[in-house]
Write a protein that holds these residues in place. Sequence first.
Motif, mmCIF file in Angstrom:
data_model
loop_
_atom_site.group_PDB
_atom_site.id
_atom_site.type_symbol
_atom_site.label_atom_id
_atom_site.label_comp_id
_atom_site.label_asym_id
_atom_site.label_seq_id
_atom_site.Cartn_x
_atom_site.Cartn_y
_atom_site.Cartn_z
ATOM 1 N N ASN A 172 34.041 33.519 31.224
ATOM 2 C CA ASN A 172 33.702 32.608 32.310
ATOM 3 C C ASN A 172 34.838 31.671 32.706
ATOM 4 O O ASN A 172 34.619 30.743 33.450
ATOM 5 N N LYS A 173 36.036 31.886 32.256
ATOM 6 C CA LYS A 173 37.143 30.988 32.582
ATOM 7 C C LYS A 173 38.069 31.635 33.613
ATOM 8 O O LYS A 173 38.164 32.850 33.710
ATOM 9 N N ILE A 174 38.751 30.776 34.380
ATOM 10 C CA ILE A 174 39.678 31.276 35.391
ATOM 11 C C ILE A 174 40.837 32.013 34.731
ATOM 12 O O ILE A 174 41.272 33.061 35.216
ATOM 13 N N SER A 175 41.326 31.499 33.609
ATOM 14 C CA SER A 175 42.442 32.167 32.926
ATOM 15 C C SER A 175 42.035 33.558 32.438
ATOM 16 O O SER A 175 42.825 34.500 32.530
ATOM 17 N N SER A 176 40.810 33.700 31.963
ATOM 18 C CA SER A 176 40.327 35.016 31.533
ATOM 19 C C SER A 176 40.240 35.971 32.717
ATOM 20 O O SER A 176 40.607 37.137 32.611
ATOM 21 N N GLY A 177 39.749 35.467 33.842
ATOM 22 C CA GLY A 177 39.673 36.293 35.045
ATOM 23 C C GLY A 177 41.039 36.739 35.522
ATOM 24 O O GLY A 177 41.217 37.890 35.944
ATOM 25 N N ARG A 224 36.835 33.860 38.735
ATOM 26 C CA ARG A 224 35.834 33.725 37.670
ATOM 27 C C ARG A 224 34.811 34.863 37.743
ATOM 28 O O ARG A 224 34.327 35.336 36.721
ATOM 29 N N SER A 252 38.838 30.341 43.108
ATOM 30 C CA SER A 252 38.431 30.162 41.707
ATOM 31 C C SER A 252 37.121 30.888 41.431
ATOM 32 O O SER A 252 36.938 31.468 40.366
ATOM 33 N N GLY A 253 36.212 30.881 42.394
ATOM 34 C CA GLY A 253 34.956 31.617 42.227
ATOM 35 C C GLY A 253 35.166 33.118 42.169
ATOM 36 O O GLY A 253 34.526 33.820 41.391
ATOM 37 N N GLY A 264 36.148 37.821 35.961
ATOM 38 C CA GLY A 264 36.039 37.612 34.519
ATOM 39 C C GLY A 264 34.619 37.719 34.016
ATOM 40 O O GLY A 264 34.372 38.203 32.907
ATOM 41 N N GLN A 265 33.646 37.286 34.814
ATOM 42 C CA GLN A 265 32.254 37.313 34.389
ATOM 43 C C GLN A 265 31.713 38.730 34.255
ATOM 44 O O GLN A 265 30.737 38.946 33.537
ATOM 45 N N GLN A 320 37.812 26.582 45.975
ATOM 46 C CA GLN A 320 36.538 27.017 45.428
ATOM 47 C C GLN A 320 36.340 28.522 45.602
ATOM 48 O O GLN A 320 35.826 29.199 44.713
#
Length: 144
Positions: free
Chosen positions: A125-130, A116, A112-113, A119-120, A109
Amino acid sequence: RSGLFGYNSVLVGLALATFDSSEEHSGWYAPIPVSGIIFGSFSSILFVFMGKILVPYQSPPLTLPFNVATLIFLAGSAHMLRVQTGPVVMPSFPDYSSSNVDMSITAKQFFSGTIRGIGQVYLANKISSGLLIWAGIAVCSRIG
């Protein structure tokens, strides 16, 4: 300085796509990219205007033109008949009255947070984007 012209415009496009109402239509919706181009160009004009106004204060406008252009779009989109944006949630204070809230966090968590969250910053808002944004920052960093 030249990079901020494009950066503000990209942020405007990302913000307009973020506030797009995906419940009303699925996939492609033409008014959003058209509005992104118009308001992205407007943010470049605002950048020059605000840069000249802030010269006596020796302060750059940075991403203020992005904020202004996006807020003007969001304020105006309430009265646009052909542009549907997502629903606006009423602001409220958080409720901390529950005493049996689990405050523990696992390593999964946490990471992943964190990813993310990176990325935000760029409205993704996706993990892959981050991960892609984090990799891009690492490749283009002046450090190392």
